[in-house]
Design a protein around this motif. Structure first.
Motif, mmCIF file in Angstrom:
data_model
loop_
_atom_site.group_PDB
_atom_site.id
_atom_site.type_symbol
_atom_site.label_atom_id
_atom_site.label_comp_id
_atom_site.label_asym_id
_atom_site.label_seq_id
_atom_site.Cartn_x
_atom_site.Cartn_y
_atom_site.Cartn_z
ATOM 1 N N LEU A 64 0.840 -1.193 0.000
ATOM 2 C CA LEU A 64 0.000 0.000 0.000
ATOM 3 C C LEU A 64 0.879 1.248 0.000
ATOM 4 C CD1 LEU A 64 -2.524 -1.007 2.824
ATOM 5 C CD2 LEU A 64 -2.705 -1.474 0.377
ATOM 6 N N PRO A 65 0.380 2.356 -0.543
ATOM 7 C CA PRO A 65 1.137 3.609 -0.449
ATOM 8 C C PRO A 65 1.164 4.099 0.995
ATOM 9 C CG PRO A 65 -1.040 4.003 -1.374
ATOM 10 C CD PRO A 65 -0.901 2.518 -1.243
ATOM 11 N N ALA A 66 2.049 5.019 1.276
ATOM 12 C CA ALA A 66 2.192 5.535 2.638
ATOM 13 C C ALA A 66 0.959 6.320 3.067
ATOM 14 C CB ALA A 66 3.437 6.415 2.738
ATOM 15 N N GLU A 67 0.281 6.937 2.105
ATOM 16 C CA GLU A 67 -0.880 7.763 2.426
ATOM 17 C C GLU A 67 -2.101 7.269 1.659
ATOM 18 O OE1 GLU A 67 -0.164 11.874 1.788
ATOM 19 O OE2 GLU A 67 1.580 11.953 3.125
ATOM 20 N N LYS A 68 -3.260 7.439 2.287
ATOM 21 C CA LYS A 68 -4.534 7.114 1.657
ATOM 22 C C LYS A 68 -4.929 8.227 0.685
ATOM 23 C CE LYS A 68 -9.381 6.270 3.069
ATOM 24 N NZ LYS A 68 -10.074 7.574 2.993
ATOM 25 N N GLU A 69 -5.765 7.879 -0.267
ATOM 26 C CA GLU A 69 -6.391 8.811 -1.212
ATOM 27 C C GLU A 69 -5.381 9.432 -2.176
ATOM 28 O OE1 GLU A 69 -9.656 11.197 -0.059
ATOM 29 O OE2 GLU A 69 -10.115 9.991 1.716
ATOM 30 N N LEU A 70 -5.005 8.670 -3.160
ATOM 31 C CA LEU A 70 -4.078 9.143 -4.175
ATOM 32 C C LEU A 70 -4.750 10.042 -5.213
ATOM 33 C CD1 LEU A 70 -1.977 5.917 -4.811
ATOM 34 C CD2 LEU A 70 -1.608 7.753 -3.143
ATOM 35 N N HIS A 71 -6.042 9.898 -5.406
ATOM 36 C CA HIS A 71 -6.806 10.766 -6.327
ATOM 37 C C HIS A 71 -6.223 10.769 -7.738
ATOM 38 C CE1 HIS A 71 -9.752 12.487 -3.580
ATOM 39 N NE2 HIS A 71 -8.797 12.555 -2.677
ATOM 40 N N PHE A 72 -5.781 9.618 -8.208
ATOM 41 C CA PHE A 72 -5.238 9.576 -9.562
ATOM 42 C C PHE A 72 -6.346 9.519 -10.603
ATOM 43 C CE2 PHE A 72 -3.532 7.353 -13.293
ATOM 44 C CZ PHE A 72 -2.443 8.176 -13.586
ATOM 45 N N PHE A 73 -7.307 8.630 -10.429
ATOM 46 C CA PHE A 73 -8.302 8.406 -11.478
ATOM 47 C C PHE A 73 -9.419 9.446 -11.489
ATOM 48 C CE2 PHE A 73 -6.350 4.218 -10.852
ATOM 49 C CZ PHE A 73 -5.948 3.964 -12.163
ATOM 50 N N SER A 110 -6.046 10.768 -22.699
ATOM 51 C CA SER A 110 -5.900 10.157 -24.012
ATOM 52 C C SER A 110 -4.627 9.320 -24.093
ATOM 53 C CB SER A 110 -5.885 11.232 -25.108
ATOM 54 O OG SER A 110 -4.730 12.047 -25.001
ATOM 55 N N ALA A 111 -3.651 9.619 -23.231
ATOM 56 C CA ALA A 111 -2.397 8.849 -23.172
ATOM 57 C C ALA A 111 -1.832 8.973 -21.760
ATOM 58 C CB ALA A 111 -1.396 9.365 -24.200
ATOM 59 N N PRO A 112 -2.498 8.363 -20.778
ATOM 60 C CA PRO A 112 -2.096 8.571 -19.382
ATOM 61 C C PRO A 112 -0.714 8.010 -19.074
ATOM 62 C CG PRO A 112 -3.758 6.847 -19.561
ATOM 63 C CD PRO A 112 -3.654 7.471 -20.909
ATOM 64 N N ASP A 113 0.025 8.750 -18.251
ATOM 65 C CA ASP A 113 1.332 8.309 -17.773
ATOM 66 C C ASP A 113 1.124 7.691 -16.393
ATOM 67 O OD1 ASP A 113 3.896 7.918 -16.932
ATOM 68 O OD2 ASP A 113 4.395 10.047 -16.747
ATOM 69 N N TYR A 114 1.129 6.373 -16.345
ATOM 70 C CA TYR A 114 0.898 5.697 -15.078
ATOM 71 C C TYR A 114 2.153 5.645 -14.203
ATOM 72 C CZ TYR A 114 -3.413 4.135 -17.342
ATOM 73 O OH TYR A 114 -4.627 4.093 -17.976
ATOM 74 N N ARG A 163 3.716 8.053 -12.727
ATOM 75 C CA ARG A 163 3.545 8.877 -11.526
ATOM 76 C C ARG A 163 2.707 8.147 -10.481
ATOM 77 N NH1 ARG A 163 -0.395 12.720 -10.139
ATOM 78 N NH2 ARG A 163 -1.331 12.651 -12.222
ATOM 79 N N TYR A 164 1.726 7.413 -10.954
ATOM 80 C CA TYR A 164 0.856 6.637 -10.057
ATOM 81 C C TYR A 164 1.645 5.501 -9.413
ATOM 82 C CZ TYR A 164 -3.397 3.981 -8.776
ATOM 83 O OH TYR A 164 -4.391 3.300 -8.113
ATOM 84 N N HIS A 165 2.352 4.741 -10.212
ATOM 85 C CA HIS A 165 3.097 3.590 -9.689
ATOM 86 C C HIS A 165 4.216 4.016 -8.740
ATOM 87 C CE1 HIS A 165 1.713 1.246 -13.488
ATOM 88 N NE2 HIS A 165 0.818 1.171 -12.523
ATOM 89 N N ALA A 166 4.733 5.232 -8.931
ATOM 90 C CA ALA A 166 5.888 5.669 -8.147
ATOM 91 C C ALA A 166 5.598 5.807 -6.662
ATOM 92 C CB ALA A 166 6.412 6.997 -8.694
ATOM 93 N N VAL A 167 4.338 5.945 -6.276
ATOM 94 C CA VAL A 167 4.028 6.153 -4.852
ATOM 95 C C VAL A 167 3.883 4.830 -4.094
ATOM 96 C CG1 VAL A 167 2.873 8.327 -5.364
ATOM 97 C CG2 VAL A 167 1.524 6.237 -5.218
ATOM 98 N N ILE A 185 -10.417 3.570 -14.546
ATOM 99 C CA ILE A 185 -9.895 2.415 -13.824
ATOM 100 C C ILE A 185 -10.016 1.156 -14.671
ATOM 101 C CG2 ILE A 185 -10.302 0.921 -11.822
ATOM 102 C CD1 ILE A 185 -11.192 3.535 -10.337
ATOM 103 N N ALA A 186 -11.165 0.984 -15.319
ATOM 104 C CA ALA A 186 -11.377 -0.187 -16.172
ATOM 105 C C ALA A 186 -10.395 -0.208 -17.335
ATOM 106 C CB ALA A 186 -12.814 -0.209 -16.690
ATOM 107 N N ALA A 187 -10.080 0.964 -17.886
ATOM 108 C CA ALA A 187 -9.113 1.031 -18.980
ATOM 109 C C ALA A 187 -7.704 0.713 -18.476
ATOM 110 C CB ALA A 187 -9.145 2.416 -19.619
ATOM 111 N N TYR A 188 -7.396 1.126 -17.257
ATOM 112 C CA TYR A 188 -6.079 0.879 -16.671
ATOM 113 C C TYR A 188 -5.859 -0.610 -16.397
ATOM 114 C CZ TYR A 188 -2.717 0.447 -12.819
ATOM 115 O OH TYR A 188 -1.689 0.042 -12.002
#
Length: 249
Positions: A34-43, A52-56, A58-62, A88-91
């Motif tokens: 789990l990340p250190a903090e709750k609520e990443l608010h990515f999606f 249209s071309a998300p860079d995941y 930044r999301y994975h880095a946490v 989320i479904a696309a990810y």
């Protein structure tokens, strides 16, 4: 270069429904990443991500460095905010989603108390759940608001229907917050089974994000309760049909 593992589960809802307690409980186990903090608010990020071309990256880095443990996070606005579930479904179409629901009347009341104590909401509760709902139709995206959505976030049947239109039922787990509070061990067993984890002893009981003390200008009146019960009646039947979960009529 090997791609990092995808996030495999989300605590996707609902706000003021026990998501912090569940996230904290899961953090007490050692077999989840789990990340250190709750609520990443990515999606639910409508401005900082090019969808249209998300860079995941930044999301994975946490998240912790990749290992064999399932990766997950908790952002309870995902079930409510437009386009979040579709993103989320696309990810990860195989992702598992946990939705912890609280009686929608009590959820709305708790939500209002939080926003009033934060200084965001200046109006009394009775106004907010009646005339104040019109504020959501002067915002973007239309009909939604991150802070003032006291009533709207409680339409769980609508949210469940949307979830089931995007994900197979076996990838969804609907829980009641009162079961997590009163029967934490059994509820956590269900969560671990849902995530494909071995049984484990439940962590010590906890209360997370207990309401802040403040001089509130409102009480939750019988009239407010009856008003909200009427609003939620039809949606509550839809929720019961879809998930088997029913709150007080």
């Amino acid at each position: 270069m090997v791609a990092p593992p995808l996030v495999s589960f989300l605590i996707a809802g609902v706000q003021k429904g026990g998501t912090t307690a569940l996230f904290d409980y899961l953090g007490d186990y050692g077999d989840l990443a789990l990340p250190a903090e709750k609520e990443l608010h990515f999606f639910d990020d409508d401005e900082g991500v090019d969808w249209s071309a998300p860079d995941y990256g930044r999301y994975h880095a946490v998240f912790p460095a990749p290992d064999e443990r399932p990766r997950g996070e908790a952002t309870p606005i995902y079930t409510y905010w437009p386009n979040s579930l579709e993103r989320i479904a696309a990810y990860n179409p195989a992702i598992r989603l946990i939705v912890v629901m609280r009686d929608p009347v009590q959820r709305a009341w708790s939500h209002w108390r939080m926003e009033y104590a934060r200084g965001v909401e200046p109006h009394p509760f009775a106004w907010c759940i009646r005339e104040g709902r019109q504020r959501l139709f002067r915002t973007e995206p239309w009909g939604h608001h991150r802070e003032f959505s006291y009533v709207e976030r409680g339409f769980y049947g609508e949210q469940a229907e949307r979830l089931l239109s995007l994900f197979p039922r076996e990838q969804l787990l609907f829980l009641r917050s009162e079961d997590l509070r009163r029967q934490a061990g059994g509820t956590l067993d269900r969560v671990r089974h849902f995530l494909g984890l071995r049984p484990a002893a439940a962590p010590p009981a906890r209360e997370s994000h207990v309401g802040r003390a403040a001089d509130y200008p409102s009480d939750l009146t019988p009239g407010d309760v009856a008003h909200l019960r009427r609003i939620y009646a039809r949606d509550g039947e839809r929720l019961a049909d879809l998930t088997g979960i029913r709150f007080e009529a």
